[in-house]
Design an enzyme around this catalytic site. Structure first.
Site, PDB file in Angstrom:
ATOM      1  N   GLN A 311       4.873   0.025   0.896  1.00 54.37           N
ATOM      2  CA  GLN A 311       4.162   0.532   1.579  1.00 54.37           C
ATOM      3  C   GLN A 311       4.632   1.607   2.555  1.00 54.37           C
ATOM      4  OE1 GLN A 311       1.122   0.757   1.829  1.00 54.37           O
ATOM      5  NE2 GLN A 311       0.680   1.532   3.627  1.00 54.37           N
ATOM      6  N   GLU A 312       5.756   1.589   3.152  1.00 55.67           N
ATOM      7  CA  GLU A 312       6.447   2.646   4.008  1.00 55.67           C
ATOM      8  C   GLU A 312       6.659   3.722   3.375  1.00 55.67           C
ATOM      9  OE1 GLU A 312       6.567   2.576   7.172  1.00 55.67           O
ATOM     10  OE2 GLU A 312       6.277   0.490   7.696  1.00 55.67           O
ATOM     11  N   SER A 313       7.358   3.923   2.092  1.00 61.76           N
ATOM     12  CA  SER A 313       8.062   5.037   1.766  1.00 61.76           C
ATOM     13  C   SER A 313       7.840   5.081  -0.190  1.00 61.76           C
ATOM     14  CB  SER A 313       9.479   4.888   1.948  1.00 61.76           C
ATOM     15  OG  SER A 313      10.214   3.896   1.405  1.00 61.76           O
ATOM     16  N   TYR A 425      -2.720  -1.265   6.615  1.00 56.90           N
ATOM     17  CA  TYR A 425      -1.311  -1.476   6.412  1.00 56.90           C
ATOM     18  C   TYR A 425      -1.135  -3.030   5.838  1.00 56.90           C
ATOM     19  CZ  TYR A 425       3.665  -1.709   7.563  1.00 56.90           C
ATOM     20  OH  TYR A 425       5.065  -2.001   7.085  1.00 56.90           O
TER      21      TYR A 425
END
Length: 457
Positions: A311-313, A425
């Site tokens: 999810q972050e990168s 998120y």
């Protein structure tokens, strides 16, 4: 002495002893019968034992194990119902819907989660609650091959299902492949492996499993169906309470919120599932051992840590955002410094820091918050800061809601700045986490494996 002669003391004691043990035996038999055959009067049995026994097929649309508890649409719904009844929730898995039906019929469970439409002929000997979900049965086919029209194609269906009977009557030229003890995975695998041209699966089940079957797509709707809990035929009292509960959670919006949180949205649309599969094969192998090592250090599921990284990168160690966060776990300078990271572009350092930071937040969440709510609150705090989540818990408690349950806390979190981003998120990480569970079967749960677990809440 006139009248009947008195028994000798030893005989009297023996007689008393025999009667006493006979009495205890009768009590034990009655209690055992009551306990082992709860469906004679299940609501009374549930109250007597203090336990609500549920059996179902584990999966992303029902419940999945998580720590010492579980997560999923059905788990949270049943947890609420058990709370209303004032009893413990005990969940046991079964390998398929037919097994669930047999267990409910035998009185081994109070409620069955079959995933079958409530009008399925296999459920005729059970009672159906009011529906908890309305879904569309769909024809699913491969997206990368020419497929015959349904009226002359090979169609995989669950054996003895309503769809099997309807397709046999309505498409006599089609080859109807009736799969015994079919799970959604088994039906989708028939098409994925080329053994069938189409499979009939409900829309919710397909969308939740699409990450594991990237070559498949929905072709056409078949019919709209209602999904419901299954109870024993004689179990009118528990059914009445179940129906009242389902009516209430529909009216107060709980059902809608649960369905939204555990839905798939557009995460695994055609482009999303393609990108995820490419990254699963091309990027994850580069960092899998690092995820496993750091997760093990914290007694954490490595797939949850990997889902956060995705999810972050999207598992890009060189990722940099316009706001200056950087690396595979997208660390800010301040967080990297606090976690002792010198080079945010180093994927091993980034993963280590991400795991440490997640655990640091988790330890500051109150002990009264249990799984899966603990994970959702920790994820929200990981994204937007712990202070916001603690504030939302205070707002929930002040409003008379449960500050220990994410479904209530998330409603109050919406009132705070940046809440929308944090709520998305949490949902996205959960979706990627489920997808990793399904696409790494050698490392853990996969619905069709028939694994069994018990959850006590």
């Amino acid at each position: 002495m006139s009248g009947k002669s008195a028994l000798p003391a030893t005989v009297a004691i023996d007689s008393f002893s025999r009667n006493f043990w006979r009495f205890l035996a009768i009590v034990f038999v009655v209690w055992s019968s009551y306990r082992l055959h709860p469906m004679q009067n299940s609501l009374d049995a549930v109250s007597f034992s203090g336990e609500l026994h549920v059996v179902g097929v584990a999966g992303p649309t029902t419940f999945l194990p998580q720590g010492d508890a579980a997560r999923g649409f059905q788990y949270e719904l049943l947890r609420e119902f058990a709370d209303d009844l004032g009893v413990q929730l005990i969940i046991q898995t079964a390998p398929d819907a037919e097994s669930v039906i047999r267990m409910v019929q035998r009185g081994e469970a109070d409620i069955g989660i079959t995933g079958l439409p409530s009008d399925d002929p296999r459920l005729v000997k059970l009672q159906a609650s009011h529906p908890y979900l309305v879904a569309s049965q769909q024809l699913v086919r491969r997206s990368d091959a020419e497929t015959a029209q349904p009226d002359s194609a090979r169609i995989a269906v669950s054996r003895n299902s309503a769809e099997a009977a309807a397709l046999q009557a309505g498409t006599p030229a089609a080859d109807i492949i009736q799969v015994r003890n079919a799970t959604p995975e088994a039906l989708l695998a028939q098409v994925n492996d080329g053994d069938a041209d189409y499979a009939v699966v409900n829309q919710t089940d397909f969308e939740a499993r699409r990450a594991a079957f990237p070559q498949l797509k929905a072709a056409a709707p078949v019919r709209e169906v209602q999904l419901a809990w299954s109870l024993h035929r004689r179990d009118d009292k528990l059914l009445k309470f179940a129906n009242a509960f389902l009516d209430q959670v529909r009216a107060d919006g709980t059902l809608k919120r649960l369905a939204s949180f555990y839905g798939q949205g557009e995460t695994f649309n055609t482009l999303g599932v393609k990108n995820f599969q490419n990254d699963l094969q091309g990027r994850l192998p580069l960092y899998k051992k690092a995820f496993q090592k750091e997760a093990e250090r914290h007694a954490m599921d490595w797939r949850l840590l990997a889902a956060i990284g995705y999810q972050e990168s999207k598992w890009d160690a060189k990722a940099i955002s316009p706001t200056g966060v950087e690396g595979l776990m997208m660390l800010t300078r301040a967080t990297a410094s606090d976690m002792g990271v010198a080079n945010r572009g180093n994927p091993k350092e980034s993963i280590r820091a991400g795991a440490d930071y997640y655990q640091l937040i988790d330890k500051r969440i109150p002990d009264t918050v249990r799984e899966p709510d603990r994970t959702w609150m920790t994820l929200a705090a990981y994204n937007m800061g712990l202070g916001h989540v603690l504030k939302a818990r205070q707002l929930a408690e002040a409003a008379g809601d449960n500050p220990d349950q994410w479904l209530d806390v998330s409603r109050h979190l919406r009132k705070l700045p940046r809440a929308g981003q944090a709520l998305v998120y949490v949902q996205e990480v959960r979706r990627y986490y489920d997808a990793l569970l399904m696409t790494t079967p050698n490392d853990g749960w996969f619905a069709s494996s028939g694994k069994t677990f018990r959850v006590i809440y």
